[in-house]
Motif scaffolding. Sequence first.
Motif, short mmCIF file in Angstrom:
data_model
loop_
_atom_site.label_atom_id
_atom_site.label_comp_id
_atom_site.label_asym_id
_atom_site.label_seq_id
_atom_site.Cartn_x
_atom_site.Cartn_y
_atom_site.Cartn_z
N VAL A 151 -6.71 58.28 -2.33
CA VAL A 151 -7.03 59.46 -3.12
C VAL A 151 -7.71 59.05 -4.42
CG1 VAL A 151 -4.76 59.49 -4.26
CG2 VAL A 151 -6.08 61.62 -4.06
N ASN A 159 -8.16 67.11 3.06
CA ASN A 159 -8.39 67.91 1.86
C ASN A 159 -8.25 69.40 2.10
OD1 ASN A 159 -9.32 65.88 -0.32
ND2 ASN A 159 -10.49 65.27 1.48
N THR A 215 -8.09 64.23 -6.97
CA THR A 215 -7.45 65.10 -5.97
C THR A 215 -8.17 65.05 -4.63
OG1 THR A 215 -8.78 67.00 -6.72
CG2 THR A 215 -6.61 66.69 -7.74
N THR A 216 -9.14 64.16 -4.50
CA THR A 216 -9.93 64.07 -3.28
C THR A 216 -9.46 62.92 -2.40
OG1 THR A 216 -11.88 64.96 -4.42
CG2 THR A 216 -12.25 63.81 -2.32
N TRP A 217 -9.11 63.26 -1.17
CA TRP A 217 -8.60 62.27 -0.22
C TRP A 217 -9.70 61.80 0.72
CZ3 TRP A 217 -3.73 60.13 0.02
CH2 TRP A 217 -2.79 60.69 -0.84
N ALA A 228 -1.28 64.00 1.28
CA ALA A 228 -2.47 64.84 1.17
C ALA A 228 -2.13 66.29 1.49
CB ALA A 228 -3.56 64.33 2.13
#
Length: 339
Positions: free
Chosen positions: A117, A336, A120-122, A295
Amino acid sequence: MGNTQAPTFSAVGAFREISPDLYQELGGDKLLPSFVEAGDFDGKHFALPYYFGSRYMFYRKDIWTAAGLEVPQTLSEFTESVKKLKTDTQSGFAMGGQDWRNGISWVFANGGELATVDGTTWTSTLSDPNTIKGLEQWQEVYQGASLLPSTDRDVAYWDFINDGTDGSAPAAATIMAPGWARWSIGDLVKNDEGKDVRDGMVDDSRFDIFALPGVDGGVAPVFAGGSNVAISAKSKHPELAENLLRIIFSADFQKMLGGAGLGPANSDYASSLGVDKFAQTMIKTAQASKLTPAAPGWAAVEGAFVYEDLFKEIAEGGDVKALAEKYDAKLTPMLNGQS
């Protein structure tokens, strides 16, 4: 809820926030960190660990000894040993082809990750060299040691390691299962109600356990089983729910969990699991264990059986690098919360 479901429900607002003061009252930093992380969202606590379990190897000591094999000290030694134990009617290591929950231990052992991550982006990281190395090693051990179909998942492996199975499935010299599988293994005895039950591996000349070894020795990280507990965001009586949490995280309740063979959430009470080899192996493997990515879309990933499909294709001999790229492209948006 299962620990892997906690991130999604926390992210969508299904749970009531557990205040910092209540978190500290319930155990704070003494609570199992990986499970706490699974229930965190946006810097707040929403779900806490209820209990943990860990996975280790159950094996037929008599079969290993007859083959001149000892407990392996490295992951490669394990692979070579269970490959030698495979016969036409016996898995050296019984593993279903879709069994990713056990299989990802090989990824973790090699320093790989399923996802990372940034903010907040996986991002799915199956194509990472360490992850690929682990998946290739899992492919080798599955193809070289297991007789179970590539479509098998959630298998009751203990049926294969016991004598007296119905003969419809191959026997096994070794299986990987949570610690509580012990009570499904051993000789048949009569319980107080006169029913046939397994004796929990009383005969240690036939049945024994060991922790899956790491690449260079020690203990390999395995996927930790267990559950989290939370309060519904729409609870009509949140103050009563908080009181119930105080009971769950009390010394008496935590020790009761340990006495039942379930890992207590608070590390102060780990000793309640006991001092025998089963308890000590559970503690040792749990300390090295890992969880799936926290996630927001993880529950959707599990619900769509994406990793089952990936592991099935790997089990059937697919090119791991090509499959990793294919599934990374599929998994990243799902992680996400995108369809």
